[in-house]
Scaffold this motif. Structure first.
Motif, PDB file in Angstrom:
ATOM      1  N   SER A 131     -26.353  21.653 -14.924  1.00  0.00           N
ATOM      2  CA  SER A 131     -26.217  20.262 -14.481  1.00  0.00           C
ATOM      3  C   SER A 131     -26.482  19.284 -15.616  1.00  0.00           C
ATOM      4  O   SER A 131     -25.788  18.274 -15.756  1.00  0.00           O
ATOM      5  N   THR A 132     -27.482  19.584 -16.426  1.00  0.00           N
ATOM      6  CA  THR A 132     -27.779  18.701 -17.566  1.00  0.00           C
ATOM      7  C   THR A 132     -26.598  18.641 -18.521  1.00  0.00           C
ATOM      8  O   THR A 132     -26.267  17.578 -19.052  1.00  0.00           O
ATOM      9  N   LEU A 133     -25.935  19.773 -18.741  1.00  0.00           N
ATOM     10  CA  LEU A 133     -24.766  19.801 -19.616  1.00  0.00           C
ATOM     11  C   LEU A 133     -23.671  18.876 -19.092  1.00  0.00           C
ATOM     12  O   LEU A 133     -23.125  18.057 -19.842  1.00  0.00           O
ATOM     13  N   LEU A 134     -23.357  18.966 -17.800  1.00  0.00           N
ATOM     14  CA  LEU A 134     -22.301  18.122 -17.239  1.00  0.00           C
ATOM     15  C   LEU A 134     -22.699  16.651 -17.279  1.00  0.00           C
ATOM     16  O   LEU A 134     -21.869  15.782 -17.574  1.00  0.00           O
ATOM     17  N   ARG A 135     -23.959  16.356 -17.005  1.00  0.00           N
ATOM     18  CA  ARG A 135     -24.415  14.971 -17.021  1.00  0.00           C
ATOM     19  C   ARG A 135     -24.369  14.385 -18.436  1.00  0.00           C
ATOM     20  O   ARG A 135     -24.130  13.192 -18.603  1.00  0.00           O
ATOM     21  N   MET A 136     -24.568  15.217 -19.441  1.00  0.00           N
ATOM     22  CA  MET A 136     -24.439  14.731 -20.813  1.00  0.00           C
ATOM     23  C   MET A 136     -22.975  14.469 -21.171  1.00  0.00           C
ATOM     24  O   MET A 136     -22.673  13.503 -21.873  1.00  0.00           O
ATOM     25  N   ILE A 137     -22.088  15.327 -20.708  1.00  0.00           N
ATOM     26  CA  ILE A 137     -20.659  15.103 -20.979  1.00  0.00           C
ATOM     27  C   ILE A 137     -20.212  13.778 -20.384  1.00  0.00           C
ATOM     28  O   ILE A 137     -19.480  13.006 -21.011  1.00  0.00           O
ATOM     29  N   ASN A 138     -20.673  13.465 -19.177  1.00  0.00           N
ATOM     30  CA  ASN A 138     -20.326  12.214 -18.503  1.00  0.00           C
ATOM     31  C   ASN A 138     -21.131  11.030 -19.028  1.00  0.00           C
ATOM     32  O   ASN A 138     -20.853   9.886 -18.707  1.00  0.00           O
ATOM     33  N   ARG A 139     -22.124  11.306 -19.847  1.00  0.00           N
ATOM     34  CA  ARG A 139     -23.031  10.323 -20.424  1.00  0.00           C
ATOM     35  C   ARG A 139     -23.985   9.709 -19.397  1.00  0.00           C
ATOM     36  O   ARG A 139     -24.501   8.605 -19.595  1.00  0.00           O
ATOM     37  N   LEU A 140     -24.212  10.423 -18.285  1.00  0.00           N
ATOM     38  CA  LEU A 140     -25.281  10.028 -17.374  1.00  0.00           C
ATOM     39  C   LEU A 140     -26.629  10.400 -17.974  1.00  0.00           C
ATOM     40  O   LEU A 140     -27.667   9.871 -17.570  1.00  0.00           O
ATOM     41  N   GLN A 179     -12.340  11.296 -30.296  1.00  0.00           N
ATOM     42  CA  GLN A 179     -13.254  10.186 -30.033  1.00  0.00           C
ATOM     43  C   GLN A 179     -14.677  10.713 -29.845  1.00  0.00           C
ATOM     44  O   GLN A 179     -14.903  11.646 -29.072  1.00  0.00           O
ATOM     45  N   ASP A 180     -15.649  10.116 -30.545  1.00  0.00           N
ATOM     46  CA  ASP A 180     -17.041  10.511 -30.406  1.00  0.00           C
ATOM     47  C   ASP A 180     -17.630   9.852 -29.163  1.00  0.00           C
ATOM     48  O   ASP A 180     -17.952   8.666 -29.152  1.00  0.00           O
ATOM     49  N   VAL A 181     -17.749  10.630 -28.101  1.00  0.00           N
ATOM     50  CA  VAL A 181     -18.217  10.125 -26.813  1.00  0.00           C
ATOM     51  C   VAL A 181     -19.706   9.800 -26.849  1.00  0.00           C
ATOM     52  O   VAL A 181     -20.176   8.885 -26.166  1.00  0.00           O
ATOM     53  N   THR A 182     -20.472  10.521 -27.660  1.00  0.00           N
ATOM     54  CA  THR A 182     -21.925  10.365 -27.656  1.00  0.00           C
ATOM     55  C   THR A 182     -22.379   8.988 -28.115  1.00  0.00           C
ATOM     56  O   THR A 182     -23.486   8.559 -27.807  1.00  0.00           O
ATOM     57  N   GLY A 185     -21.229   0.066 -23.512  1.00  0.00           N
ATOM     58  CA  GLY A 185     -20.535  -1.043 -22.868  1.00  0.00           C
ATOM     59  C   GLY A 185     -19.227  -0.649 -22.222  1.00  0.00           C
ATOM     60  O   GLY A 185     -19.139   0.358 -21.513  1.00  0.00           O
ATOM     61  N   ALA A 186     -18.181  -1.441 -22.498  1.00  0.00           N
ATOM     62  CA  ALA A 186     -16.877  -1.224 -21.872  1.00  0.00           C
ATOM     63  C   ALA A 186     -16.296   0.126 -22.265  1.00  0.00           C
ATOM     64  O   ALA A 186     -15.634   0.793 -21.447  1.00  0.00           O
ATOM     65  N   ALA A 187     -16.527   0.560 -23.505  1.00  0.00           N
ATOM     66  CA  ALA A 187     -16.003   1.852 -23.957  1.00  0.00           C
ATOM     67  C   ALA A 187     -16.627   2.997 -23.172  1.00  0.00           C
ATOM     68  O   ALA A 187     -15.953   3.982 -22.834  1.00  0.00           O
ATOM     69  N   LEU A 188     -17.928   2.873 -22.852  1.00  0.00           N
ATOM     70  CA  LEU A 188     -18.600   3.898 -22.058  1.00  0.00           C
ATOM     71  C   LEU A 188     -18.068   3.895 -20.627  1.00  0.00           C
ATOM     72  O   LEU A 188     -17.856   4.956 -20.034  1.00  0.00           O
ATOM     73  N   ARG A 189     -17.834   2.707 -20.067  1.00  0.00           N
ATOM     74  CA  ARG A 189     -17.260   2.635 -18.715  1.00  0.00           C
ATOM     75  C   ARG A 189     -15.873   3.260 -18.691  1.00  0.00           C
ATOM     76  O   ARG A 189     -15.509   3.942 -17.721  1.00  0.00           O
ATOM     77  N   ASP A 190     -15.099   3.042 -19.728  1.00  0.00           N
ATOM     78  CA  ASP A 190     -13.767   3.652 -19.802  1.00  0.00           C
ATOM     79  C   ASP A 190     -13.868   5.173 -19.850  1.00  0.00           C
ATOM     80  O   ASP A 190     -13.065   5.881 -19.229  1.00  0.00           O
ATOM     81  N   TRP A 191     -14.850   5.675 -20.590  1.00  0.00           N
ATOM     82  CA  TRP A 191     -15.030   7.121 -20.668  1.00  0.00           C
ATOM     83  C   TRP A 191     -15.394   7.696 -19.303  1.00  0.00           C
ATOM     84  O   TRP A 191     -14.850   8.725 -18.888  1.00  0.00           O
ATOM     85  N   LEU A 248     -12.721   0.981  -9.512  1.00  0.00           N
ATOM     86  CA  LEU A 248     -13.499  -0.126 -10.068  1.00  0.00           C
ATOM     87  C   LEU A 248     -13.093  -0.474 -11.494  1.00  0.00           C
ATOM     88  O   LEU A 248     -12.946  -1.646 -11.837  1.00  0.00           O
ATOM     89  N   ASN A 249     -12.917   0.524 -12.317  1.00  0.00           N
ATOM     90  CA  ASN A 249     -12.608   0.242 -13.716  1.00  0.00           C
ATOM     91  C   ASN A 249     -11.172  -0.228 -13.916  1.00  0.00           C
ATOM     92  O   ASN A 249     -10.811  -0.691 -14.994  1.00  0.00           O
ATOM     93  N   HIS A 250     -10.368  -0.122 -12.855  1.00  0.00           N
ATOM     94  CA  HIS A 250      -8.984  -0.583 -12.921  1.00  0.00           C
ATOM     95  C   HIS A 250      -8.843  -2.018 -12.427  1.00  0.00           C
ATOM     96  O   HIS A 250      -7.938  -2.734 -12.842  1.00  0.00           O
TER      97      HIS A 250
END
Length: 268
Positions: A41-50, A63-66, A70-76, A104-106
């Motif tokens: 679960s921690t792995l998936l939450r890190m991928i999503n940046r939660l 693209q470096d997700v880590t 802001g808006a770039a994170l919301r887009d991810w 929401l992001n749309h």
């Protein structure tokens, strides 16, 4: 391609995910398996940046997700949808509104707060519900639905985000066998029809072998197996799960239903 390089997450002195490196091709259906506390679960939450990584990198198409903010994170997060074990629906809201939250992001926060959903957004949401045979529940409060129905609503919400990746964290953990098959079939159809990458945490090896193209086995935060489902022998599973192996090697493999053609109203 999603590339994970040396990803680590520490909580004080405890290491939940330890130097994980993976490459996940676009359109794959990956099952992440392992006993409770293995770091799935921690792995998936890190991928999503939660959850932020302590070290390492996550890259998607270069693209470096880590480092996103802001808006770039919301887009991810819009392009990397998350499905949770406990559904994460707003119980007092109707089903259609819960699915529309995936837009929401749309549409922007102001329009969503005022419920100024366009006819196109509503059509996309209803189309997603129709695909999972729950369009007739659109006006019902989410809290009135069964667990299996709520999880299908959560999958529809993820689909209308128009994601490239869907991360499913134990999506069938609280469901009975019938609803387990319905939910797993829904994820499989999304993967095959739209080419959306699915990374799914699973406890049952039989389910993982039946639905996934590739299995990633984790133990104590590390990847200890990475390969095709038929390469995961019972002996390897016993090494992976230890005393829990009897619970996951239950011999009851649900047979996936044929994947029917899906309407094209929801974009890939």
């Amino acid at each position: 391609m999603l590339r994970i390089e040396g990803l680590t997450r520490r909580f004080g002195t405890m290491t939940a995910v330890d130097n994980v490196s993976l490459e996940i091709d676009r359109g794959a259906f990956i099952g992440v398996i392992g006993r409770s506390g293995a770091g799935k679960s921690t792995l998936l939450r890190m991928i999503n940046r939660l959850q932020d990584a302590s070290s390492g990198r996550i890259l998607c198409e270069g693209q470096d997700v880590t480092g996103l903010k802001g808006a770039a994170l919301r887009d991810w997060r819009q392009s990397c949808a998350m499905i949770f074990q406990q559904f994460n629906l707003v119980g007092r809201l109707d089903v259609l509104t819960n699915v529309l939250m995936g837009r929401l992001n749309h549409v922007g926060q102001a329009r969503s707060l005022l419920k100024l959903w366009s006819a196109e957004d509503k059509a996309i949401a209803l189309s997603a519900l129709e695909q999972f045979d729950i369009a007739g529940l659109a006006a019902q409060r989410a809290e009135s639905l069964s667990g299996g129905q709520q999880q299908r609503v959560a999958i529809a919400r993820a689909l209308v985000q128009e994601p490239r990746i869907i991360l499913a964290d134990e999506p069938i953990a609280s469901l009975d066998p019938r609803n387990t098959r319905i939910v797993m079939d829904a994820l499989q159809r999304i993967n095959r029809h739209y080419g959306i990458t699915v990374v799914c945490n699973l406890h049952s090896l039989d389910l993982a072998r039946s639905y996934c193209d590739r299995l990633v086995g984790m133990a104590q935060g590390r990847v200890v197996f990475d390969g095709a489902p038929d390469a995961l022998t019972d002996d390897v599973a016993r090494q992976l799960y230890g005393i829990e192996s009897g619970e996951v090697l239950d011999g009851h493999t649900p047979v996936p239903m044929p994947a029917p053609a899906l309407p094209a109203a929801v974009p890939a």
